[in-house]
Design a protein around this motif. Sequence first.
Motif, mmCIF file in Angstrom:
data_model
loop_
_atom_site.group_PDB
_atom_site.id
_atom_site.type_symbol
_atom_site.label_atom_id
_atom_site.label_comp_id
_atom_site.label_asym_id
_atom_site.label_seq_id
_atom_site.Cartn_x
_atom_site.Cartn_y
_atom_site.Cartn_z
ATOM 1 N N SER A 22 0.831 -1.207 0.000
ATOM 2 C CA SER A 22 0.000 0.000 0.000
ATOM 3 C C SER A 22 0.865 1.255 0.000
ATOM 4 N N GLU A 26 0.893 4.010 -3.129
ATOM 5 C CA GLU A 26 0.653 5.444 -2.989
ATOM 6 C C GLU A 26 1.793 6.257 -3.583
ATOM 7 N N SER A 30 1.622 8.762 -7.102
ATOM 8 C CA SER A 30 1.967 10.180 -7.098
ATOM 9 C C SER A 30 2.876 10.583 -8.255
ATOM 10 N N GLY A 83 -2.180 1.354 -7.720
ATOM 11 C CA GLY A 83 -1.533 2.655 -7.719
ATOM 12 C C GLY A 83 -0.941 3.011 -9.067
#
Length: 386
Positions: A22, A26, A30, A83
């Motif tokens: 996780s 993330e 980005s 992600g």
Amino acid sequence: MSDFIRSWIRNDRQERLYTKASVIAEEARSHVIKTDQNAEFSNETLKVMKLEKYPSLSLPVQFGGESLSLYEFLLLQEKIAEGDGAAALSIGWHLGIMMELSDEKSWKKHHFERLAKEVAENQAVVNRAATEPATGSPTRGGIPETTAVRQEDTYIVNGRKTFTSMADHLDYYIVSAYVEDLDDIGWFLIDRHQPGIRVEKTWDTLGMRGTESDDLVLDHVELSTDDLVEVKTKGRPSPKGWLLHIPACYLGIALAARNDAVKFAKSFQPNSLDTTISEVGHIQDKIGEMEWKLMQAHSFMYSTARRWDEEPEQRENMGPELAAVKLAVTNTAAEVVDLAMRIAGGRGLSKDQPFEKYYRDVRAGLHNPPMDDAVIRMLAGKALQA
């Protein structure tokens, strides 16, 4: 909003590992705009992967890893792909290779220990470089045009490899070549700093741009005979469960598209309606269709992974099942992303929305091995021989 991946976590260990994925997901998310625009893998994402000690997870515990099971591997890879699919696919090759080498023990002990030590202590990252311009996918059986010519105690390697994911970020390459003195295909473990190695920036594709799968060029690379770590064996290859990281990746992309489509439907209200489009019948139909497709795909993939982990004596017979998972899940992933695009409508084509990237990235799954036609023929052959 339901979390399809979390619902498959079964214990505290998997929860701990999932947390690592996780964090990586993330970080990767980005950077997706930049990595997609520039066709590059994110240095920042790789740093986080190494801080989380992700590259060593699939090593056996005795070599400094976590002895990652296939089931766990897929959980983590799918989460990272949620992600950024390109980041997940890229690092998935490394973890899968280390899993394969650990399980199959196809290398001499000192060869494996040399690489495992680098991975455990330095979080070194490796990938195989096998695909070439003339041969296409190595799964089709082409003989490498890359050559290794022996000169006393050395080999001189020349050639060009395409589709080398993370090419400029890898610490080691495992390169296939035709070994003239053996009249066979061999694999060489090559340090990225070896003289004669260079990466040419050739990656300019529709989707999965962030894998930075540039060309690896080998120009009179001088290697020790001990760098020849593997020689192709004759006969039928063993099924490779770790290749399910491919459908796991594309399933993660589909899940991200589903999540964003639901958010969009619950927030977008054109002035022709008194409610958001989430109240419109045909939008609800599309959301429902995404749900059952994702349920089917997750069930098939994770139940197969559990069987691989829990019934090792059956692995030699699981080739068709593994191939069917790849075919079913990657095609389902493409269907789910298409539904998400239909929910978003024309706005889904905008670079301001994430949907067009999901749409481009998920298409790449159809071109990862094994290919659909090969799987269908395999399944037909199995049925006809029964």
